[in-house]
Design a protein around this motif. Sequence first.
Motif, PDB file in Angstrom:
ATOM      1  N   GLY A  74     -16.627  -0.084   2.766  1.00  0.00           N
ATOM      2  CA  GLY A  74     -17.394  -1.387   2.681  1.00  0.00           C
ATOM      3  C   GLY A  74     -18.815  -1.436   1.977  1.00  0.00           C
ATOM      4  O   GLY A  74     -18.858  -2.467   1.109  1.00  0.00           O
ATOM      5  N   ILE A  75     -19.706  -0.417   2.023  1.00  0.00           N
ATOM      6  CA  ILE A  75     -20.822  -0.267   1.372  1.00  0.00           C
ATOM      7  C   ILE A  75     -20.592  -0.125  -0.049  1.00  0.00           C
ATOM      8  O   ILE A  75     -21.400  -0.946  -1.068  1.00  0.00           O
ATOM      9  CB  ILE A  75     -21.459   0.954   1.706  1.00  0.00           C
ATOM     10  N   SER A  76     -19.510   0.474  -0.623  1.00  0.00           N
ATOM     11  CA  SER A  76     -19.363   0.794  -2.034  1.00  0.00           C
ATOM     12  C   SER A  76     -18.714  -0.673  -2.321  1.00  0.00           C
ATOM     13  O   SER A  76     -18.980  -0.953  -3.727  1.00  0.00           O
ATOM     14  CB  SER A  76     -18.441   1.684  -2.502  1.00  0.00           C
ATOM     15  N   MET A  77     -17.893  -1.243  -1.618  1.00  0.00           N
ATOM     16  CA  MET A  77     -17.454  -2.501  -2.387  1.00  0.00           C
ATOM     17  C   MET A  77     -18.252  -3.686  -2.490  1.00  0.00           C
ATOM     18  O   MET A  77     -18.318  -4.474  -3.402  1.00  0.00           O
ATOM     19  CB  MET A  77     -16.179  -3.021  -1.162  1.00  0.00           C
ATOM     20  N   ILE A  78     -19.564  -3.466  -1.626  1.00  0.00           N
ATOM     21  CA  ILE A  78     -20.504  -4.569  -1.845  1.00  0.00           C
ATOM     22  C   ILE A  78     -21.119  -4.218  -2.980  1.00  0.00           C
ATOM     23  O   ILE A  78     -21.454  -5.278  -3.705  1.00  0.00           O
ATOM     24  CB  ILE A  78     -21.481  -4.735  -0.307  1.00  0.00           C
ATOM     25  N   ILE A  79     -21.648  -2.996  -3.334  1.00  0.00           N
ATOM     26  CA  ILE A  79     -22.122  -2.676  -4.230  1.00  0.00           C
ATOM     27  C   ILE A  79     -21.462  -3.100  -5.654  1.00  0.00           C
ATOM     28  O   ILE A  79     -21.878  -3.821  -6.655  1.00  0.00           O
ATOM     29  CB  ILE A  79     -22.858  -1.197  -4.585  1.00  0.00           C
ATOM     30  N   PHE A  80     -20.061  -2.935  -5.735  1.00  0.00           N
ATOM     31  CA  PHE A  80     -19.174  -3.229  -6.683  1.00  0.00           C
ATOM     32  C   PHE A  80     -19.386  -4.621  -6.897  1.00  0.00           C
ATOM     33  O   PHE A  80     -19.376  -4.944  -8.118  1.00  0.00           O
ATOM     34  CB  PHE A  80     -17.800  -2.584  -6.214  1.00  0.00           C
ATOM     35  N   ALA A  81     -19.195  -5.490  -5.982  1.00  0.00           N
ATOM     36  CA  ALA A  81     -18.978  -6.726  -6.071  1.00  0.00           C
ATOM     37  C   ALA A  81     -20.585  -7.646  -6.679  1.00  0.00           C
ATOM     38  O   ALA A  81     -20.297  -8.382  -7.533  1.00  0.00           O
ATOM     39  CB  ALA A  81     -18.941  -7.593  -4.692  1.00  0.00           C
ATOM     40  N   GLY A  82     -21.437  -6.741  -6.239  1.00  0.00           N
ATOM     41  CA  GLY A  82     -22.641  -7.400  -6.757  1.00  0.00           C
ATOM     42  C   GLY A  82     -22.980  -7.047  -8.445  1.00  0.00           C
ATOM     43  O   GLY A  82     -23.413  -7.839  -9.115  1.00  0.00           O
ATOM     44  N   ILE A  83     -22.321  -5.669  -8.632  1.00  0.00           N
ATOM     45  CA  ILE A  83     -22.492  -5.590 -10.235  1.00  0.00           C
ATOM     46  C   ILE A  83     -21.577  -6.388 -10.675  1.00  0.00           C
ATOM     47  O   ILE A  83     -21.987  -6.858 -12.054  1.00  0.00           O
ATOM     48  CB  ILE A  83     -22.214  -3.931 -10.307  1.00  0.00           C
ATOM     49  N   VAL A  84     -20.240  -6.478 -10.393  1.00  0.00           N
ATOM     50  CA  VAL A  84     -19.377  -7.284 -11.464  1.00  0.00           C
ATOM     51  C   VAL A  84     -19.586  -8.813 -11.281  1.00  0.00           C
ATOM     52  O   VAL A  84     -19.323  -9.234 -12.230  1.00  0.00           O
ATOM     53  CB  VAL A  84     -17.848  -7.276 -10.486  1.00  0.00           C
ATOM     54  N   ALA A  85     -20.322  -9.210 -10.269  1.00  0.00           N
ATOM     55  CA  ALA A  85     -20.774 -10.725 -10.279  1.00  0.00           C
ATOM     56  C   ALA A  85     -21.773 -10.911 -11.406  1.00  0.00           C
ATOM     57  O   ALA A  85     -21.886 -12.117 -11.852  1.00  0.00           O
ATOM     58  CB  ALA A  85     -21.232 -11.098  -8.979  1.00  0.00           C
ATOM     59  N   GLY A  86     -22.555  -9.823 -11.703  1.00  0.00           N
ATOM     60  CA  GLY A  86     -23.452 -10.025 -12.725  1.00  0.00           C
ATOM     61  C   GLY A  86     -23.081  -9.780 -14.329  1.00  0.00           C
ATOM     62  O   GLY A  86     -23.724 -10.142 -15.269  1.00  0.00           O
TER      63      GLY A  86
END
Length: 437
Positions: free
Chosen positions: A185-197
């Motif tokens: 979950g922690i990695s997925m949150i970081i992943f989503a934040g980067i992709v959103a940018g």
Amino acid sequence: MSMSGVENLARLPELKKKLLWTFFLLFIYRIGVHVPVPGVDSIALADFFESAKNTLFGLFDMFSGGGLRNLSIFALGIMPYISASIILQLLQVVSPELARMQKEEGAEGRKKITQYTRYGTVLITVIQGFGIAVGLENMTSPTGAPVVIDPGWAFRLMTVITLTAGTVFLMWLGEQMTERGIGNGISMIIFAGIVAGFPRAVINTFQLLKAGELSVFVLVFMIALMVAVLVAIVFMERGQRRIPIQYAKRMVGRKMYGGQTTHLPLRVNTAGVIPPIFASSILLFPATIANFSQVEWLNTFSNMFRPQTILYNVVFVGLIVFFCFFYTAIIFDPKQIADNIRKQGGFIPGIRPGAKTREYIDKVLTRITLWGSLYISAVCVLPMVMIAQFNVPFYFGGTSLLIVVGVAMDFMSQIESYLISRQYEGLVQKGRIKGRR
């Protein structure tokens, strides 16, 4: 994923449920990124970040998924939790009590360590939140407009409470994603934040091209470099050293077992995306406090650790190498592996079982971990040169690409493993039914 995998996905309601949970929790996270902290002039703050997009603020904003730019309730992102995890893992090396709790108490011990990590997360968030609140009161946009509308202790207290609550909720969101969804979950949150940018980064790049600050040749070269880095990441993430294991034949009753040859796979990058995330977290924590302060020596310290400086990159590489070895040592124990091989009647050809096997595995693991750490360092540092020379946005950095590719590959591999396990269970059940008939 192949078409057959998609068809199998439609037949597995449990997997569909996990995927829906993952996307639903990520959707909640993205909504929270746009909920601002009260008392801040959003226009003045946006102007400030536009002038500081290629500084540590830009890097921190990338890890928070744009939350810092908006000063949202998730402005600190998940980085305090990662910092607390680093501290607890380092303490396990020097504290026999924590090490015993992790190894001997099993699930109950890990539960206690997780609880300590949560307490540490709250403490770090309070400290960072107060530093950000004080720094915001002294911050102005390039036009001279103050960022905080009504500074004072009421604003500081409100900011600390809001940011702490946001980070704790985000930590809980990550844990729920790990438990109910697919992937970490922690990695997925970081992943989503980067992709959103990424879309904003593409738009900014074309704006630079239109304004003449970025030439067509540099843009083509940058895209070619990104493709090359992407290919290198996929190749290295799949790379492994296979140590052959031979099992001796043995009689159990009237049947002969053993005699087959298998292998022990050692990944080149055993630690995954953890080292660059940990290294970035270590560098961002003091530098963020310094950037929000008006103290002269802290500002001097902050300028020394700008991402484009040699000192920053040297320390960054050193931390990546350290965490590659450190995290690999935590998740992979050569002594335990050697003992398991010996108990199962196996051996490495040419190597004596026991201590010699442990030494051999440790030697091989050390060598490939060194190459893995150098590969991660090169991927993370090379784009910094592009940022310094050609004003490339942070989203095209090697750290972000490494995290995105690594998390995506881990996500897909977990889905494939889930599909394979369910297909195997189906075959076993069919075999039992036929046997009864």
